[in-house]
Design a protein around this motif. Structure first.
Motif, PDB file in Angstrom:
ATOM      1  N   GLU A  67       0.839  -1.210   0.000  1.00 35.42           N
ATOM      2  CA  GLU A  67       0.000   0.000   0.000  1.00 35.42           C
ATOM      3  C   GLU A  67       0.871   1.256   0.000  1.00 35.42           C
ATOM      4  O   GLU A  67       0.602   2.213  -0.733  1.00 35.42           O
ATOM      5  CB  GLU A  67      -0.897  -0.017   1.229  1.00 35.42           C
ATOM      6  N   ILE A  68       1.912   1.267   0.822  1.00 39.50           N
ATOM      7  CA  ILE A  68       2.788   2.437   0.898  1.00 39.50           C
ATOM      8  C   ILE A  68       3.614   2.572  -0.382  1.00 39.50           C
ATOM      9  O   ILE A  68       3.851   3.689  -0.864  1.00 39.50           O
ATOM     10  CB  ILE A  68       3.682   2.362   2.147  1.00 39.50           C
ATOM     11  N   ILE A  72       3.434   6.061  -2.868  1.00 41.11           N
ATOM     12  CA  ILE A  72       4.479   6.976  -3.354  1.00 41.11           C
ATOM     13  C   ILE A  72       5.035   6.529  -4.716  1.00 41.11           C
ATOM     14  O   ILE A  72       6.059   7.039  -5.157  1.00 41.11           O
ATOM     15  CB  ILE A  72       5.620   7.124  -2.327  1.00 41.11           C
ATOM     16  N   ASN A  73       4.364   5.574  -5.353  1.00 36.68           N
ATOM     17  CA  ASN A  73       4.761   5.063  -6.677  1.00 36.68           C
ATOM     18  C   ASN A  73       6.161   4.437  -6.653  1.00 36.68           C
ATOM     19  O   ASN A  73       6.993   4.684  -7.527  1.00 36.68           O
ATOM     20  CB  ASN A  73       4.698   6.164  -7.735  1.00 36.68           C
ATOM     21  N   ALA A  74       6.390   3.637  -5.628  1.00 34.44           N
ATOM     22  CA  ALA A  74       7.653   2.896  -5.510  1.00 34.44           C
ATOM     23  C   ALA A  74       7.392   1.418  -5.756  1.00 34.44           C
ATOM     24  O   ALA A  74       6.245   0.992  -5.968  1.00 34.44           O
ATOM     25  CB  ALA A  74       8.247   3.100  -4.120  1.00 34.44           C
ATOM     26  N   ASP A  75       8.443   0.614  -5.719  1.00 36.96           N
ATOM     27  CA  ASP A  75       8.315  -0.838  -5.808  1.00 36.96           C
ATOM     28  C   ASP A  75       8.359  -1.436  -4.404  1.00 36.96           C
ATOM     29  O   ASP A  75       8.929  -0.846  -3.474  1.00 36.96           O
ATOM     30  CB  ASP A  75       9.444  -1.427  -6.663  1.00 36.96           C
ATOM     31  N   PHE A 192       0.168  16.806  -0.034  1.00 36.25           N
ATOM     32  CA  PHE A 192       0.054  16.587  -1.470  1.00 36.25           C
ATOM     33  C   PHE A 192       0.825  15.339  -1.894  1.00 36.25           C
ATOM     34  O   PHE A 192       1.665  14.822  -1.170  1.00 36.25           O
ATOM     35  CB  PHE A 192       0.528  17.798  -2.287  1.00 36.25           C
ATOM     36  N   LYS A 193       0.508  14.872  -3.085  1.00 32.11           N
ATOM     37  CA  LYS A 193       1.025  13.612  -3.601  1.00 32.11           C
ATOM     38  C   LYS A 193       2.536  13.656  -3.783  1.00 32.11           C
ATOM     39  O   LYS A 193       3.091  14.651  -4.251  1.00 32.11           O
ATOM     40  CB  LYS A 193       0.359  13.302  -4.945  1.00 32.11           C
ATOM     41  N   VAL A 194       3.187  12.551  -3.407  1.00 33.20           N
ATOM     42  CA  VAL A 194       4.621  12.374  -3.625  1.00 33.20           C
ATOM     43  C   VAL A 194       4.814  11.173  -4.530  1.00 33.20           C
ATOM     44  O   VAL A 194       4.271  10.091  -4.283  1.00 33.20           O
ATOM     45  CB  VAL A 194       5.364  12.160  -2.292  1.00 33.20           C
ATOM     46  N   ASP A 195       5.579  11.351  -5.599  1.00 32.41           N
ATOM     47  CA  ASP A 195       5.805  10.299  -6.594  1.00 32.41           C
ATOM     48  C   ASP A 195       7.318  10.127  -6.777  1.00 32.41           C
ATOM     49  O   ASP A 195       7.968  10.971  -7.394  1.00 32.41           O
ATOM     50  CB  ASP A 195       5.140  10.688  -7.914  1.00 32.41           C
TER      51      ASP A 195
END
Length: 393
Positions: A67-68, A72-75, A192-195
């Protein structure tokens, strides 16, 4: 319009207008219930047994990591559980095997947690800033051309000014010079979103308790390409497959997580992330923009206080000020506001002494709002300040 106050049971009991959210946030019912459910119904260790409760806990921790990672759009293997951002930074610094010959660049607006660990192991230099206390990209480029820089470390948003760095530009400059980057998003990710793929940073951290989750847990993101460069520095149970003449360690992320994890915190962390996702960042930002405008309009107009760094470049509801009276003890002011008027603010250096030294200011009083603050809280704060105007001006 967000209507979340009903989700925070502490608001039924806390009689203060709480404006210290940059330090820690209140917890919504889904987070409280998730932690309570673990204690009441399936307490067990994770990844240590194959009985029912152990499997439930192991699956929940696995789900939280996924989920985490998505958050943050990680693997999956890039998410390492820690006890918080401070722990993350210390662990990373130790694994990087730095020496006093290594140069680390950072900004003067850094929290001590993103300064002291680096100073303890390496040589730290401050990067020049512009009038908004943001890293000057041209100064950064010039310094990187000189060479000898091991890593550039900085916070996405200042916990004193509420101003956001041009993080993607800074990271891009470092990438062009083959210099690693560490980004602390502890103050920004609740707003705000972190990518991480879009940012392209090498390392990143944030703490659960800043985004509605439990204390004592956070994550350290390490880009896959950087993981093999690090030397393990903490050892114990859960990180090894086989002990012998040559120890066989588990693959990432487990090799970085020795010992029993903060299980209940991680489970609550998952609930906090889900809560934020359900609210949606666009709604959070719209609400906070209105709240911040209210804070600025109501507070900045008071002629007996001065903002420490006036700027229109705010990104989150943080406002730090000093009384016009140079002789008043700011700690006395916040104590008075709490005890007599039911307003909770933060006074002191906010763990950012290099910034205050740079500004030649002896600390400040910080207002930091979040999604459950409302106009009533702001007016209460304003009226409290007006009530003690005579000692502030």
């Amino acid at each position: 319009m967000l209507d979340v106050r009903k989700d925070f049971p502490i608001l039924d009991n806390c009689k203060e207008a709480y404006f210290d959210n940059a330090a820690t946030t209140f917890k919504p019912l889904p987070v409280i219930d998730a932690v309570s459910n673990y204690y009441c119904n399936y307490t067990a260790n994770a990844f240590r047994g194959n009985y029912k409760n152990a499997e439930i806990v192991s699956n929940l921790l696995d789900e939280t990591r996924r989920e985490i990672a998505e958050f943050i759009n990680a693997d999956y293997e890039e998410i390492i559980f820690t006890s918080g951002a401070t722990d993350s930074i210390n662990k990373l610094v130790n694994m990087m095997q730095l020496s006093k010959r290594d140069c680390i660049l950072c900004s003067r607006v850094e929290h001590h947690s993103n300064l002291l660990p680096w100073m303890n192991k390496a040589k730290v230099e401050f990067i020049d800033m512009d009038q908004n206390l943001k890293i000057n990209p041209n100064s950064l480029k010039d310094r990187l051309l000189i060479g000898d820089v091991n890593c550039v470390t900085f916070s996405d948003v200042s916990n004193v000014t509420g101003i956001r760095q041009n993080s993607k530009e800074i990271i891009s400059i470092c990438r062009s010079n083959d210099v690693r980057t560490f980004l602390d998003v502890t103050q920004s990710i609740g707003h705000f979103k972190v990518d991480v793929k879009n940012l392209d940073c090498d390392y990143l951290t944030f703490s659960s308790h800043k985004i509605l989750g439990p204390s004592g847990v956070g994550i350290l993101y390490i880009k896959k390409e950087r993981q093999e460069e690090l030397k393990l520095s903490i050892f114990g149970g859960g990180m090894v497959n086989h002990i012998g003449e040559k120890n066989e360690y588990k693959p990432a992320p487990f090799c970085f997580e020795a010992g029993t994890p903060p299980i209940e915190g991680i489970i609550g962390f998952k609930a906090a992330v889900q809560y934020l996702n359900n609210l949606q960042y666009k709604n959070i930002q719209a609400y906070e923009n209105k709240l911040f405008s209210k804070i600025v309009n109501e507070i900045i107009s008071l002629d007996f206080i001065t903002e420490i760094n006036p700027s229109d470049d705010k990104s989150i509801p943080i406002f730090t000020f000093r009384p016009k009276n140079p002789d008043i003890d700011i700690n006395f002011v916040t104590k008075l506001l709490s005890d007599s008027y039911g307003v909770a603010l933060n006074s002191g250096f906010q763990c950012c002494q290099p910034l205050y030294s740079y500004l030649k200011i002896d600390g400040g009083i910080r207002i930091s709002g979040y999604i459950y603050n409302n106009e009533k809280d702001v007016l209460r704060l304003k009226n409290a300040l007006l009530s003690i105007e005579s000692i502030l001006k």
